[in-house]
Design a protein around this motif. Structure first.
Motif: not given
Length: 314
Positions: A201-210, A232-249
């Motif tokens: 689930d995108l609100y509770a991803l089965p992955l650890d921080n960073g 916020s849940e997606a950002a939780r996965l990011l390492a210290a220099d990580g980045r997130i890309l959103i493509a949407d309308f």
């Protein structure tokens, strides 16, 4: 002093207190609030206006719907903490009704995904040329290594097809078993060996921080009941220099997409995405707009604040 008095007057009514408490769980439409509270929509609308006038909540119109969310105000967190510390007699009932609202939303989306999984890529292509979007995504991500990639809401695995070759590790997460079945078939046919798939689930991803250097949400957020928590849940996965890309309308008024294509949100504007980025400890790096289709697509690239400061200093 007037602002303080307005806040306490607004929360003096039990219904408005319940609305304020409910909104910490998720943004809700006026109709959904009426469903939870067991009151008429006109009555709920009057309460909503009082809360908004007091600066406690914000109202956002999307087509014929109005969504209510908590304001970004310093007074909001301590007030919510005070409410949470009490044993309100209505709390359990409201929580159960809120769960029913969530279930109704999720059921509508699940039915759509199950019915349209085979045609999912084709449905996307009706809105804007995917080749343009994919080229722009590659351009925005191309200034440094992708590293460990997580594609949230991977669908048929298209983002894994595009970017797994440049990633040290690639993982696609999706809630739908039908989508994952199709993604596995596509990845096997393309002989993509460094990509994994996982149900989650995108609100509770089965992955650890960073655990990710790059996170992608491609045409996923407009299906999200709670875009802010999803980011916020997606950002939780990011390492210290990580980045997130959103493509949407980009924000639009195509009301029929709510029923026709199960869209929970009619696009987004830069201010909304920027606010959710800030709440998740991210800053906006770049924004790109792609017109020319029935709907405009936008790309938002977010990164940790420290990474942006380092880039500017260089």
């Amino acid at each position: 002093m007037k602002a303080i008095l307005d806040i306490f007057r607004a929360l003096a009514d039990p219904t408005r207190l319940r609305i304020f408490a409910l909104l910490q769980a998720m943004e809700l439409s006026v109709g959904e609030l009426a469903q939870v509270l067991g009151q008429s929509q006109p009555r709920v609308s009057r309460h909503v206006k009082i809360l908004s006038d007091a600066g406690l909540t914000v109202r956002r119109k999307e087509g014929s719907w109005v969504f209510l969310g908590l304001a970004e105000d310093a007074a909001v967190p301590p007030l919510l903490a005070l409410i949470d510390a009490q044993s309100a007699p209505w709390a359990a009932t409201d929580a159960a009704r809120l769960a029913a609202v969530r279930a109704d939303r999720a059921a509508a989306a699940e039915l759509y995904f199950a019915a349209h999984a085979e045609q999912w890529d084709a449905i996307r292509s009706l809105h804007v040329a995917e080749s343009q979007v994919e080229a722009a995504m590659a351009r925005l991500l191309g200034d440094r290594p992708i590293g460990r990639l997580v594609d949230i809401g991977t669908g048929t695995g298209r983002m894994l097809e595009l970017f797994s070759g440049a990633a040290t590790r690639a993982l696609g997460v999706d809630r739908s078993p039908e989508m994952l079945r199709l993604a596995r078939a596509k990845l096997a046919a393309g002989q993509i060996g460094n990509a994994e798939l996982r149900q989650g689930d995108l609100y509770a991803l089965p992955l650890d921080n960073g655990t990710a250097d790059t996170v992608i949400l491609h045409q996923v957020l407009h299906f999200a009941q709670q875009p802010g928590p999803a980011i916020s849940e997606a950002a939780r996965l990011l390492a210290a220099d990580g980045r997130i890309l959103i493509a949407d309308f980009a924000a639009h008024g195509r009301e029929e997409l709510r029923v026709q294509d199960a869209h929970a949100r009619l696009g987004f504007d830069d201010e909304q995405i920027g606010g959710w980025f800030r709440a998740a400890g991210l800053v906006m790096d770049r924004v790109e707009e792609l017109g020319g289709g029935e709907l405009t697509v936008k790309l938002w690239l977010g990164a940790r604040a420290g990474r942006i400061r380092e880039k500017k200093a260089a």
